[in-house]
Enzyme design. Structure first.
Site, mmCIF file in Angstrom:
data_model
loop_
_atom_site.group_PDB
_atom_site.id
_atom_site.type_symbol
_atom_site.label_atom_id
_atom_site.label_comp_id
_atom_site.label_asym_id
_atom_site.label_seq_id
_atom_site.Cartn_x
_atom_site.Cartn_y
_atom_site.Cartn_z
ATOM 1 N N THR A 97 -128.765 115.849 -3.284
ATOM 2 C CA THR A 97 -129.229 114.561 -3.808
ATOM 3 C C THR A 97 -129.880 113.798 -2.658
ATOM 4 O O THR A 97 -129.181 113.254 -1.788
ATOM 5 C CB THR A 97 -128.061 113.741 -4.389
ATOM 6 O OG1 THR A 97 -127.419 114.513 -5.397
ATOM 7 C CG2 THR A 97 -128.577 112.434 -5.001
ATOM 8 N N LYS A 167 -131.977 112.016 -11.035
ATOM 9 C CA LYS A 167 -130.632 112.085 -10.449
ATOM 10 C C LYS A 167 -130.207 110.714 -9.920
ATOM 11 O O LYS A 167 -129.062 110.280 -10.105
ATOM 12 C CB LYS A 167 -130.605 113.130 -9.335
ATOM 13 C CG LYS A 167 -129.381 113.077 -8.442
ATOM 14 C CD LYS A 167 -128.115 113.607 -9.092
ATOM 15 C CE LYS A 167 -126.884 113.117 -8.343
ATOM 16 N NZ LYS A 167 -125.815 114.034 -8.234
HETATM 17 P P1 NAP Z 1 -120.191 117.920 1.655
HETATM 18 O O1 NAP Z 1 -118.955 118.609 1.222
HETATM 19 O O2 NAP Z 1 -120.082 116.786 2.611
HETATM 20 O O3 NAP Z 1 -121.181 119.016 2.248
HETATM 21 C C1 NAP Z 1 -122.363 118.598 2.867
HETATM 22 C C2 NAP Z 1 -123.081 119.797 3.431
HETATM 23 O O4 NAP Z 1 -124.190 119.332 4.217
HETATM 24 C C3 NAP Z 1 -122.219 120.649 4.372
HETATM 25 O O5 NAP Z 1 -122.620 121.992 4.260
HETATM 26 C C4 NAP Z 1 -122.588 120.082 5.725
HETATM 27 O O6 NAP Z 1 -122.345 120.959 6.807
HETATM 28 C C5 NAP Z 1 -124.058 119.873 5.532
HETATM 29 N N1 NAP Z 1 -124.648 118.956 6.512
HETATM 30 C C6 NAP Z 1 -124.416 117.643 6.654
HETATM 31 N N2 NAP Z 1 -125.164 117.132 7.658
HETATM 32 C C7 NAP Z 1 -125.870 118.179 8.169
HETATM 33 C C8 NAP Z 1 -126.817 118.301 9.220
HETATM 34 N N3 NAP Z 1 -127.220 117.231 9.933
HETATM 35 N N4 NAP Z 1 -127.343 119.507 9.465
HETATM 36 C C9 NAP Z 1 -126.954 120.586 8.731
HETATM 37 N N5 NAP Z 1 -126.069 120.537 7.721
HETATM 38 C C10 NAP Z 1 -125.536 119.334 7.448
HETATM 39 O O7 NAP Z 1 -120.989 117.323 0.396
HETATM 40 P P2 NAP Z 1 -121.021 117.855 -1.102
HETATM 41 O O8 NAP Z 1 -119.993 117.127 -1.886
HETATM 42 O O9 NAP Z 1 -121.048 119.333 -1.102
HETATM 43 O O10 NAP Z 1 -122.437 117.266 -1.591
HETATM 44 C C11 NAP Z 1 -123.637 117.899 -1.237
HETATM 45 C C12 NAP Z 1 -124.779 117.197 -1.979
HETATM 46 O O11 NAP Z 1 -124.545 117.268 -3.396
HETATM 47 C C13 NAP Z 1 -124.917 115.712 -1.663
HETATM 48 O O12 NAP Z 1 -126.271 115.368 -1.670
HETATM 49 C C14 NAP Z 1 -124.171 115.039 -2.812
HETATM 50 O O13 NAP Z 1 -124.612 113.731 -3.031
HETATM 51 C C15 NAP Z 1 -124.500 115.971 -3.943
HETATM 52 N N6 NAP Z 1 -123.521 116.018 -5.034
HETATM 53 C C16 NAP Z 1 -122.186 115.995 -4.770
HETATM 54 C C17 NAP Z 1 -121.297 116.056 -5.823
HETATM 55 C C18 NAP Z 1 -119.803 116.043 -5.594
HETATM 56 O O14 NAP Z 1 -119.065 115.820 -6.563
HETATM 57 N N7 NAP Z 1 -119.312 116.273 -4.377
HETATM 58 C C19 NAP Z 1 -121.752 116.155 -7.138
HETATM 59 C C20 NAP Z 1 -123.126 116.210 -7.375
HETATM 60 C C21 NAP Z 1 -123.997 116.135 -6.309
HETATM 61 P P3 NAP Z 1 -120.902 120.978 7.520
HETATM 62 O O15 NAP Z 1 -120.038 121.831 6.646
HETATM 63 O O16 NAP Z 1 -121.164 121.561 8.849
HETATM 64 O O17 NAP Z 1 -120.427 119.557 7.597
#
Ligand code: NAP
Length: 265
Positions: A97, A167
């Site tokens: 997102t 979104k």
């Molecule tokens: P998350 O658990 O925090 O995972 C984030 C990912 O991004 C991890 O793989 C992290 O790597 C990586 N990342 C962050 N900063 C980075 C950087 N500077 N360089 C390289 N990699 C980086 O988040 P998530 O819940 O999976 O969400 C991911 C996306 O989906 C977001 O945009 C969120 O808004 C969206 N989303 C989330 C949900 C939900 O319920 N969680 C639902 C729908 C959509 P590391 O593992 O090394 O930290």
């Protein structure tokens, strides 16, 4: 729909990316994975995925690239590394997102013969694991229809950027709704009403979906990511209610890592 297994590179194995990548691996697609924190790939690698040492190595031989990264800064940083390695004919699906501006910035840098589909998702970790996400697609889904079908149901939104735009609309309505439920519960409490009574009657009215999300137990959408989504929206249009919601979201650092439902506690 072409059902030939496509070679997939999956980058971003956080709370959402990991179960999504797992579904692609379990469906028999050759899968190469990369995550900034490499250990998060261990379970997938143990089950047959190939660990890439860098984003460039991950995408070099891929038919389809899937990214699921935290925010625009993460998407742009990973893009810097992967874009030079994309070969013509590769289809890139960005499920992060990040909003339409970042999608446009990524699209402007694509090598010839590479496509980019913005495909952010609604639904949290439970629906990611079940393959029941709502996928908001901007652009032509046909070349990657088989991959998307493993992750959830596609809603075509229009041309490039339209999925990213919708979104922001949908998630901001959800976040605002949960914040409103939280305030309604605070009001009920201050009026001496039982929380259960307030929740039950709110849930029977027009806010029923927001009550469902505010009381969900299988979701993990951290407040910090919700604040990111609200900031993306308020940077786009004048949205005073959502500006107030943003202040609420970032007010308590202890809540930032908690699921959005924590607002109601
Ligand atoms: P998350 O658990 O925090 O995972 C984030 C990912 O991004 C991890 O793989 C992290 O790597 C990586 N990342 C962050 N900063 C980075 C950087 N500077 N360089 C390289 N990699 C980086 O988040 P998530 O819940 O999976 O969400 C991911 C996306 O989906 C977001 O945009 C969120 O808004 C969206 N989303 C989330 C949900 C939900 O319920 N969680 C639902 C729908 C959509 P590391 O593992 O090394 O930290």
């Amino acid at each position: 729909m072409d059902t030939t297994p496509q070679k997939i590179a999956f980058l971003g194995l956080g709370s959402m990316g990991l179960p999504m990548a797992r579904r692609l691996l379990d469906a028999g697609h050759p899968l190469t994975v990369w995550n900034r924190t490499a250990a998060k790939a261990d379970a997938l690698v143990a089950d047959g995925a190939v660990r890439a040492p860098s984003p460039a190595e991950a995408v070099r031989d891929a038919d389809v690239v899937v990214t699921m990264l935290a925010d625009p800064a993460a998407a742009l940083a990973v893009a810097d590394e992967l874009i030079p390695a994309l070969r013509p004919g590769t289809h890139w699906i960005d499920t992060s997102t990040v909003g339409p501006d970042t999608v446009a910035a990524l699209a402007a840098r694509l090598p010839a013969g590479v496509t980019l589909l913005d495909a952010p998702v609604m639904g949290s970790v439970d629906r990611a694991a079940a393959g029941e996400l709502l996928i908001l697609a901007g652009g032509d889904t046909a070349p990657v229809a088989g991959v998307l079908a493993l992750l959830g149901e596609v809603t075509p939104c229009g041309g490039p950027g339209a999925g990213a735009a919708l979104k922001l609309v949908l998630i901001n309505a959800v976040i605002g709704g949960v914040a409103l439920v939280a305030e309604a519960l605070t009001l009920a409490d201050s009026l001496g009403l039982p929380r259960d009574l307030a929740l039950r009657t709110l849930g029977a009215g027009p806010l029923s979906g927001a009550v469902g999300r505010a009381t969900a137990t299988g979701s993990h959408f951290p407040v910090a990511l919700a604040a990111k989504d609200v900031a993306l929206a308020t940077a786009t249009a004048k949205l005073p209610v959502l500006e107030a919601v943003h202040n609420l979201l970032v007010r308590d650092p202890a809540l930032l890592g908690e699921d959005l439902a924590a607002l109601t506690r």
